[in-house]
Motif scaffolding. Structure first.
Motif, PDB file in Angstrom:
ATOM      1  N   GLU A  11     115.788  70.474  80.539  1.00 47.84           N
ATOM      2  CA  GLU A  11     117.124  70.677  79.975  1.00 47.84           C
ATOM      3  C   GLU A  11     117.062  70.781  78.457  1.00 47.84           C
ATOM      4  O   GLU A  11     117.742  71.617  77.853  1.00 47.84           O
ATOM      5  CB  GLU A  11     118.036  69.525  80.414  1.00 47.84           C
ATOM      6  CG  GLU A  11     118.397  69.575  81.892  1.00 47.84           C
ATOM      7  CD  GLU A  11     119.076  68.307  82.377  1.00 47.84           C
ATOM      8  OE1 GLU A  11     119.696  68.343  83.444  1.00 47.84           O
ATOM      9  OE2 GLU A  11     118.979  67.270  81.679  1.00 47.84           O
ATOM     10  N   ARG A  12     116.243  69.936  77.852  1.00 46.49           N
ATOM     11  CA  ARG A  12     116.096  70.013  76.391  1.00 46.49           C
ATOM     12  C   ARG A  12     115.496  71.361  75.982  1.00 46.49           C
ATOM     13  O   ARG A  12     115.929  71.966  74.997  1.00 46.49           O
ATOM     14  CB  ARG A  12     115.196  68.873  75.880  1.00 46.49           C
ATOM     15  CG  ARG A  12     115.823  67.502  75.990  1.00 46.49           C
ATOM     16  CD  ARG A  12     115.106  66.491  75.110  1.00 46.49           C
ATOM     17  NE  ARG A  12     113.716  66.312  75.492  1.00 46.49           N
ATOM     18  CZ  ARG A  12     113.298  65.425  76.385  1.00 46.49           C
ATOM     19  NH1 ARG A  12     114.177  64.643  77.006  1.00 46.49           N
ATOM     20  NH2 ARG A  12     112.014  65.304  76.664  1.00 46.49           N
ATOM     21  N   ILE A  66     124.846  72.140  81.843  1.00 42.43           N
ATOM     22  CA  ILE A  66     125.713  71.602  80.781  1.00 42.43           C
ATOM     23  C   ILE A  66     127.101  71.310  81.334  1.00 42.43           C
ATOM     24  O   ILE A  66     127.711  70.276  81.017  1.00 42.43           O
ATOM     25  CB  ILE A  66     125.790  72.586  79.589  1.00 42.43           C
ATOM     26  CG1 ILE A  66     124.436  72.668  78.876  1.00 42.43           C
ATOM     27  CG2 ILE A  66     126.861  72.140  78.594  1.00 42.43           C
ATOM     28  CD1 ILE A  66     124.374  73.715  77.783  1.00 42.43           C
ATOM     29  N   ARG A 115     115.763  74.219  77.528  1.00 37.95           N
ATOM     30  CA  ARG A 115     116.736  75.300  77.698  1.00 37.95           C
ATOM     31  C   ARG A 115     117.792  75.274  76.589  1.00 37.95           C
ATOM     32  O   ARG A 115     118.276  76.323  76.159  1.00 37.95           O
ATOM     33  CB  ARG A 115     117.387  75.212  79.087  1.00 37.95           C
ATOM     34  CG  ARG A 115     116.498  75.818  80.183  1.00 37.95           C
ATOM     35  CD  ARG A 115     117.075  75.630  81.554  1.00 37.95           C
ATOM     36  NE  ARG A 115     116.720  74.325  82.111  1.00 37.95           N
ATOM     37  CZ  ARG A 115     117.257  73.823  83.214  1.00 37.95           C
ATOM     38  NH1 ARG A 115     118.197  74.500  83.870  1.00 37.95           N
ATOM     39  NH2 ARG A 115     116.880  72.646  83.663  1.00 37.95           N
ATOM     40  N   ILE A 116     118.142  74.078  76.114  1.00 42.93           N
ATOM     41  CA  ILE A 116     119.049  74.001  74.960  1.00 42.93           C
ATOM     42  C   ILE A 116     118.365  74.576  73.727  1.00 42.93           C
ATOM     43  O   ILE A 116     118.981  75.291  72.922  1.00 42.93           O
ATOM     44  CB  ILE A 116     119.496  72.545  74.723  1.00 42.93           C
ATOM     45  CG1 ILE A 116     120.463  72.114  75.830  1.00 42.93           C
ATOM     46  CG2 ILE A 116     120.162  72.391  73.355  1.00 42.93           C
ATOM     47  CD1 ILE A 116     120.920  70.679  75.720  1.00 42.93           C
ATOM     48  N   ALA A 126     123.866  79.974  76.084  1.00 45.65           N
ATOM     49  CA  ALA A 126     123.504  78.973  77.086  1.00 45.65           C
ATOM     50  C   ALA A 126     123.262  79.618  78.447  1.00 45.65           C
ATOM     51  O   ALA A 126     122.351  79.226  79.183  1.00 45.65           O
ATOM     52  CB  ALA A 126     124.590  77.912  77.179  1.00 45.65           C
ATOM     53  N   SER A 168     111.652  73.376  86.755  1.00 39.79           N
ATOM     54  CA  SER A 168     112.107  73.540  85.371  1.00 39.79           C
ATOM     55  C   SER A 168     111.351  74.665  84.688  1.00 39.79           C
ATOM     56  O   SER A 168     111.927  75.459  83.932  1.00 39.79           O
ATOM     57  CB  SER A 168     111.918  72.235  84.589  1.00 39.79           C
ATOM     58  OG  SER A 168     112.699  71.205  85.128  1.00 39.79           O
ATOM     59  N   ASN A 179     119.715  79.831  80.857  1.00 39.06           N
ATOM     60  CA  ASN A 179     119.821  79.076  82.122  1.00 39.06           C
ATOM     61  C   ASN A 179     120.250  77.632  81.877  1.00 39.06           C
ATOM     62  O   ASN A 179     119.832  76.711  82.593  1.00 39.06           O
ATOM     63  CB  ASN A 179     118.491  79.089  82.892  1.00 39.06           C
ATOM     64  CG  ASN A 179     118.220  80.427  83.550  1.00 39.06           C
ATOM     65  OD1 ASN A 179     119.129  81.246  83.700  1.00 39.06           O
ATOM     66  ND2 ASN A 179     116.980  80.666  83.952  1.00 39.06           N
ATOM     67  N   ALA A 180     121.072  77.422  80.852  1.00 41.40           N
ATOM     68  CA  ALA A 180     121.500  76.068  80.501  1.00 41.40           C
ATOM     69  C   ALA A 180     122.962  75.806  80.817  1.00 41.40           C
ATOM     70  O   ALA A 180     123.382  74.653  80.895  1.00 41.40           O
ATOM     71  CB  ALA A 180     121.248  75.815  79.010  1.00 41.40           C
TER      72      ALA A 180
END
Length: 741
Positions: A626-627, A604, A629-630, A595, A656, A599-600
């Protein structure tokens, strides 16, 4: 789909085949050149000629060398096989649309033979018309009209075979219950003839018979309860096992099958159809065994007591059988329509729930309500037609069965008056008659239930008997991938008669980043689908570290390829489980490390429950960045040797995109990477760019080299910069090549 039909001997003789000349393709056509329906007409392709047989006579005989650019086209309401012969476009055959796909394959086969290639085209499509009976196939592998009862019984036997112990237990309990019912009728006869009629019985005799009835009744009740419990456990076990079996099979099937199936259709297979099997075992199988045993025992006892009255009870049976036989096909057709409407209902429901944000954002709630109501009404009408059909058929048949009982009562009463039988025997006979007619009335409903079962089994085995197109080799190699990838003369089409990419040749070294660009529909995503072996190539080969991708164990291959797509899919689960999905055995520290590299980690930690936050349907509680990066963290976790990036940043805002690009920079370092992007600036640092045009690689080189060529890539960059900011165009050109004007 069949591409080589068998010809009659007299037609084969008319072809006058030469030595070493073989028929490679032979397909029918059903329209004349002026549009008339015709029969006994074929397009025959050998390794030397294309021969047109019209109504049994050879009407055209053309050398393959003259058949250039053969095509199957559908201008309006029919299809045509055309070819350029001696510089002129020539119509070879005309056919209805049911043959259009078949002729697409044949046209490709002619082109290959004309070019001197001995590759024989194979069809992946199913037949849409049954060759034997001519009926339309209802999207099943086998024709349901030609399968017959033997196929249904065989498949039902396969379902029940792992549970033989349960079947024998239920059969034993059913036989015991039937024999006890027969015994109760005999005891009732003794009670009437020995106690009631002569009026010589005592209170003790009555009590004795009463106790016997109580014992028999309690025993029958206990046996019935055991039967119900056993059948419930049995049906639950077989339904649960079948549900898992169908689900596992769907996962094993190739993605091409999944894409061609409606989501609701597959959901119905797993949920509704397996539940229908459970319902059949609960409501029908045990009833069938019980009714069969009662019928057999009652008929045998009736024959022993009075064979004339026994036959009288069945006097209307032939009429009833004829009625049910005549209604069989219509019943199956009505139930199949009901199931098709059910598939559509499930599909629409899933689409609306999955796309609820789109529905709400466009304010289409009323529209979707209207659409769902319409589909639901269609499903209800189809179901009502089926139920009404049997509501009309069953009462008359039940009445005919009852007439047999009335006749026995009348003629049996006459025998009592004539002292041929005793009143007790008449009661025993009428009791057995009711035990005989009750199963017959139940059997009149059986065709309805069997029709439902037949359709259900067809639908389930349609999945279970489907063979995946992409399978492991017999001795697959568990290769530790380094990262060298090579394409050798690769051609592929989702429908193999229509190529998406053609003659792709590319060598990629370990650690190289390859950018893939081109217009929409050019075949970019197809290329990476082939690398991931979602499909197998039609021609040529793809090798990884010198090993054909088809010889590598599929689990080994997929565990060493990381994928980040434009439409990131997250499961309705927690953040940690979505990241861990790539490697279920990963430790918490490894997940955090992945993660951080993506960069998540920071965002998180700010979520309500951190890594244990539930992300919602498809991760909609998170932003697009965010999705992504996951998804990158998920890819990092398996430390892939090959990385696939398909428009990974195209839908992100600037901030982003920066964070995702930074994460991707860490991820791509030292890994063989294939990246697709419409935003060409994201590929400037790629080691090489390939431009897909006209289904093949049109240009290959670095960003600067391709700009200098002023070819297709130059045009794409020009168009994109003019759309975004025309003033930046000169800056890109200056950076790429100072002397470019």
């Amino acid at each position: 789909m069949k591409l080589n039909f068998k010809l009659e001997k007299d037609i084969i003789d008319k072809l006058k085949l030469k030595d070493k000349e073989n028929i490679i393709y032979c397909v029918p056509f059903d329209l004349s050149t002026d549009g008339r329906l015709i029969k006994n007409s074929y397009t025959v392709v050998t390794n030397d000629r294309v021969i047109i047989v019209t109504e049994g006579a050879v009407t055209n005989d053309i050398p393959l060398s003259k058949c250039e650019d053969a095509k199957s086209e559908a201008p309006v309401d029919c299809g045509m096989l055309i070819s350029t012969i001696d510089g002129e476009i020539t119509l070879l055959a005309r056919f209805s649309m049911k043959h259009h796909i078949r002729y697409g394959y044949v046209a490709k086969g002619i082109r290959l033979l004309h070019d001197g290639k001995d590759y024989v085209v194979r069809s992946r499509e199913r037949e849409t018309i049954c060759e034997k009976c001519g009926m339309v196939m209802p999207k099943t592998k086998q024709c349901p009209y030609c399968g017959g009862k033997s196929q249904m019984l065989y498949k039902m036997g396969r379902l029940l075979s792992p549970y033989k112990g349960w079947v024998f237990l239920i059969l034993f309990l059913t036989v015991l219950s039937s024999l006890l019912s027969m015994a109760s009728a005999y005891v009732l006869r003794l009670f009437m003839d020995d106690v009631l009629i002569p009026k010589s019985g005592t209170i003790s005799d009555a009590v004795k018979f009463f106790m016997i009835f109580i014992v028999i009744g309690v025993t029958v009740m206990a046996v019935s309860q055991m039967t119900v419990i056993s059948s419930t456990l049995f049906s639950s076990k077989i339904s649960n096992g079948l549900r898992i079996q169908v689900f596992n099979k769907i996962q094993q099937l190739s993605i091409s099958y999944i894409n061609k199936s409606r989501p609701g259709q597959l959901l119905n297979r797993v949920l509704w159809d397996t539940r229908e099997i459970q319902r059949f075992i609960d409501d029908t199988l045990c009833g069938l065994l019980s009714s069969t045993m009662n019928f057999l025992f009652a008929f045998i006892f009736l024959l022993v007591l009075n064979w004339k009255l026994a036959l009288l009870a069945l006097i209307f049976l032939p009429v009833i059988v004829v009625i049910l036989r005549l209604r069989k096909k219509r019943s199956r057709r009505l139930w199949r329509k009901s199931q098709i409407k059910s598939d559509l209902l499930y599909t629409r429901l899933q689409d609306v729930i999955s796309g609820i944000r789109v529905v709400k954002s466009y304010g289409k709630e009323k529209y979707e309500e209207k659409q769902f109501r319409y589909i639901n009404e269609q499903h209800a009408k189809a179901t009502i037609r089926f139920e009404v059909f049997w509501a009309i058929v069953v009462p008359p048949t039940a009445f005919l069965f009852s007439l047999g009982g009335y006749l026995i009562t009348y003629f049996g009463g006459m025998d009592v008056l004539n002292n041929i039988i005793t009143p007790g025997e008449l009661v025993q006979i009428t009791t057995y008659c009711s035990m005989l007619t009750a199963p017959l009335v139940w059997f009149s409903n059986l065709p309805q239930r069997l029709n439902r079962l037949t359709i259900t089994i067809e639908r389930i085995y349609d999945v279970l008997e489907e063979e995946p197109e992409v399978i492991n080799a017999q001795l697959p190699q568990k290769l530790e991938i380094s990262g060298d990838v090579s394409f050798k003369n690769v051609s592929f089409g989702y429908d193999s008669y229509e190529q998406v990419i053609t003659d792709i040749n590319l060598d990629v070294k370990k650690g190289e980043m390859i950018g893939i660009v081109g217009k929409s529909g050019a075949g970019k995503s197809t290329l990476i689908n082939l690398i991931m072996r979602m499909y197998d190539v039609d021609e040529g080969s793809i090798t990884i570290d010198g090993v054909d991708i088809r010889d590598i164990d599929m689990h080994t291959l997929h565990s060493q390829i990381g994928v980040v797509l434009q439409e990131t899919f997250l499961f309705s689960d927690t953040v940690i489980n979505n990241i861990r999905y790539a490697r279920p055995d990963a430790s918490f520290n490894e997940i955090i490390m992945a993660a951080k590299m993506a960069n998540a980690h920071d965002f998180i930690c700010k979520l309500p429950d951190g890594y244990n936050t539930y992300v919602g349907e498809k991760g909609y509680s998170l932003s697009g960045g965010e999705r992504q990066r996951i998804a990158i963290a998920r890819a990092i976790l398996i430390n892939p040797a090959i990385l696939i990036l398909d428009e990974a940043t195209s839908s992100l805002d600037t901030e982003s995109e920066y964070q995702v690009q930074e994460a991707l920079g860490r991820l791509t370092k030292g890994r063989t990477t294939f990246a697709i992007a419409h935003r060409l600036s994201t590929l400037r640092n790629a080691d090489r760019l390939i431009v897909i045009n006209d289904h093949t690689i049109a240009e290959c080189g670095t960003h600067n080299e391709l700009l200098e060529k002023k070819g297709i890539y130059y045009g794409l960059v020009t168009a994109q910069l003019e759309i975004n900011d025309i003033s930046s165009f000169e800056e890109v050109l200056d950076e790429a090549q100072p002397n470019v004007n």
